[in-house]
Each structure stands twice: as structure tokens, then as C-alpha cells.
Write an enzyme that holds these catalytic residues in place. Structure first.
Site, short mmCIF file in Angstrom:
data_model
loop_
_atom_site.label_atom_id
_atom_site.label_comp_id
_atom_site.label_asym_id
_atom_site.label_seq_id
_atom_site.Cartn_x
_atom_site.Cartn_y
_atom_site.Cartn_z
N HIS A 125 32.87 39.92 6.82
CA HIS A 125 33.22 39.15 5.62
C HIS A 125 33.00 37.66 5.86
O HIS A 125 32.52 36.95 4.97
CB HIS A 125 34.69 39.38 5.26
CG HIS A 125 34.96 40.67 4.55
ND1 HIS A 125 34.32 41.03 3.38
CD2 HIS A 125 35.82 41.69 4.84
CE1 HIS A 125 34.77 42.21 2.98
NE2 HIS A 125 35.67 42.63 3.85
N GLU B 195 32.78 44.76 0.26
CA GLU B 195 33.28 45.72 1.24
C GLU B 195 32.13 46.52 1.85
O GLU B 195 32.07 46.72 3.07
CB GLU B 195 34.29 46.67 0.59
CG GLU B 195 35.61 46.01 0.22
CD GLU B 195 36.31 45.43 1.43
OE1 GLU B 195 36.46 46.15 2.45
OE2 GLU B 195 36.71 44.25 1.37
N HIS C 101 34.03 44.74 10.75
CA HIS C 101 34.01 44.67 9.29
C HIS C 101 34.63 43.36 8.80
O HIS C 101 34.05 42.68 7.93
CB HIS C 101 34.80 45.87 8.72
CG HIS C 101 35.09 45.77 7.26
ND1 HIS C 101 34.28 46.32 6.29
CD2 HIS C 101 36.12 45.17 6.60
CE1 HIS C 101 34.80 46.07 5.11
NE2 HIS C 101 35.91 45.38 5.26
N GLU C 102 35.78 42.99 9.35
CA GLU C 102 36.45 41.77 8.90
C GLU C 102 35.65 40.53 9.26
O GLU C 102 35.56 39.59 8.46
CB GLU C 102 37.86 41.70 9.50
CG GLU C 102 38.78 42.84 9.09
CD GLU C 102 38.96 42.98 7.59
OE1 GLU C 102 38.86 41.95 6.88
OE2 GLU C 102 39.19 44.11 7.11
#
Length: 265
Positions: free
Chosen positions: A131, A190, A127-128
Site C-alpha cells: 500500500h 487491496e 501487502h501492507e
């Protein structure tokens, strides 16, 4: 005298004039900063954190996190970052992790108490990194720049038109921008990072179904102490879970098609 322009009109015009990119999920983006600028900022921020925060000296813990991170970053296109990613475990109770432009990943030890296995940790790191792949940092900085310019323009318009009580109006515009633009934009980021992270973990050989378990754990760990979704920069856990499940069939197909299975301990 009648007011001819609104804050939303000014900002919308600026966005229309500068939109020049598309995210990995097909969403239009405004990116005003170069990759070099973002990488330099990421490096400076990471260096500062390493000086300010305690770094874990537990070899097994570091090896475990690096194993998961290395598997995830092996799937990152070289156009995003082609060098060696730097992974640091910070000895801190925060249940969090982050990735920065320029190949930097930080994981707080508190996260390891919530992410119960390598698959769940991969969901967070994926997920990070998502980004970074989607250039959300660049997009948020660009958005803030345009909003500041737009707000200044609105202030000048109000003054030029001799609008009474311009102070309260500007305050209301600020609130409207935050709730109407910035917070939904953050939730969009997100959700987009969740989808990209799901793809990354699946292609890296981690079970994407564990991402749902992770967010269930996150929800339990929060104790229900969250602001309402409308005023939050993050989607509610159930919203995230629904989004992940909607994208799970494609991710699970990628997982089954991947022969490699990490064994991070």
C-alpha cells in the site's frame, strides 16, 4: 430548466485534469499530496497509536515480527523510503497489521494467531508495505478531496438550475459515489497491494504459496461474517486467492531465484 452536468462528469473532469502518476502495476493515479506531507501524517498517526494502544513487551514476539518486517522492507526502493523502518507490535486481539508512509509498520498480536508461520506473516506485512509503495494513502486522500469538490460543484449546479428535491438527489449522488467509485477503488487498492506484497515476500525469500494459505485462514477466522463483495472495501477471500494464484508463477520464479531464506522465529 434542463440539468447540464452530472456528479460523475464533474468528478471525471477533475480526475482528468489532475491525473499525474502511475502505480507499480501500471494503473493511472491522482496524487495531490507530497511525500513529505504523507510522511508527516504517518509519523503523527503512528505516534498517536503508540500513546493510545498497549505495546507488546514480549521480546521473542517482537523479534519475530521485526525479523519478518526487516526482510520485507529490505526490498523496498529507497525512492519510497530510504531510512530505518520502525516496527511496533501492539498487544491487541485485532487480526490486522498496517504500514504508513514514512517507514512505520504496526502488527497486532491477534494476527499472529491466524498467520501460522513466517511466510504467512510476510504475506500480510508485504501487502501492507505494498500500500505504501503504491501510494494508496495519497491516492485515497486525493480522491476524497476531488469528490468533495465535485459534490459541492454539483450542489451549486442543482441550485443554479432550480432543480426540485435537490436534497434527495444529493443523497443519491453520495450513495452512487460510494458504491460506484470509492468502494471499487478500495478493492482495486487491496488487489494491487496483494500483487505487490506477493512480489515482496518472494524476493525476500518467503514462500509466496503461503499467501493462499493465509487468506484461507483469514476466511475461516472471519466465520463468514462479511458483507457482500459489492459493498465491501475488500475483495472476497476467494477473489483474493484467485488473484494471488494468477500472479503466482512469476512470484514463485522470483522466490526460486532468491538465495536468501529468512529464519524468523
Amino acid at each position: 430548466m434542463k440539468l447540464k452536468f452530472t456528479a460523475s462528469a464533474v468528478i471525471a473532469a477533475a480526475l482528468t485534469l489532475t491525473a499525474c502518476a502511475t502505480s507499480p502495476t501500471g494503473r493511472n493515479q491522482v496524487l495531490l499530496y507530497s511525500e513529505t506531507q504523507l510522511a508527516q501524517m504517518g509519523d503523527q498517526a503512528f505516534s498517536g497509536m503508540k500513546e493510545e494502544l498497549k505495546i507488546s513487551n514480549k521480546a521473542v514476539q517482537n523479534s519475530y515480527v521485526e525479523c519478518v518486517a526487516n526482510a520485507i522492507t529490505a526490498q523496498v526502493p529507497e525512492s519510497v523510503f530510504g531510512g530505518q523502518w520502525e516496527v511496533v507490535v501492539f498487544d491487541d486481539e485485532q487480526v490486522n497489521a498496517f504500514a504508513l508512509p514514512g517507514g512505520k509498520i504496526g502488527v497486532y498480536t491477534g494476527l499472529l494467531n491466524v498467520a501460522e508461520n513466517q511466510h504467512q506473516l510476510a504475506a500480510v506485512i508485504g501487502h501492507e508495505v505494498g500500500h505504501v509503495i503504491a501510494e494508496h494513502g495519497n491516492e485515497r486522500m486525493s480522491q476524497s478531496t476531488l469528490i468533495n469538490v465535485g459534490s459541492q460543484a454539483v450542489g451549486q449546479i442543482l441550485a443554479a438550475n432550480e432543480v426540485p428535491q435537490s436534497g434527495p438527489i444529493m443523497a443519491a449522488i453520495g450513495l452512487g459515489v460510494q458504491v460506484g467509485v470509492q468502494l471499487p477503488f478500495s478493492r482495486t487498492h487491496e488487489s494491487e497491494a496483494d500483487v505487490i506484497g506477493l512480489q515482496l515476500m518472494a524476493k525476500s525469500g518467503f514462500d509466496p504459496r503461503q499467501s493462499v494459505n493465509l487468506w484461507q485462514n483469514m476466511d475461516a477466522a472471519s466465520g463468514g461474517n462479511r458483507p457482500m463483495e459489492l459493498l465491501s472495501t475488500h475483495p472476497a477471500p476467494q477473489t483474493r486467492i484467485d488473484n494471488l494464484q494468477a500472479n503466482m508463477p512469476a512470484a514463485y520464479a522470483d522466490y526460486q531465484a532468491t538465495a536468501y531464506r529468512p529464519n524468523c522465529k
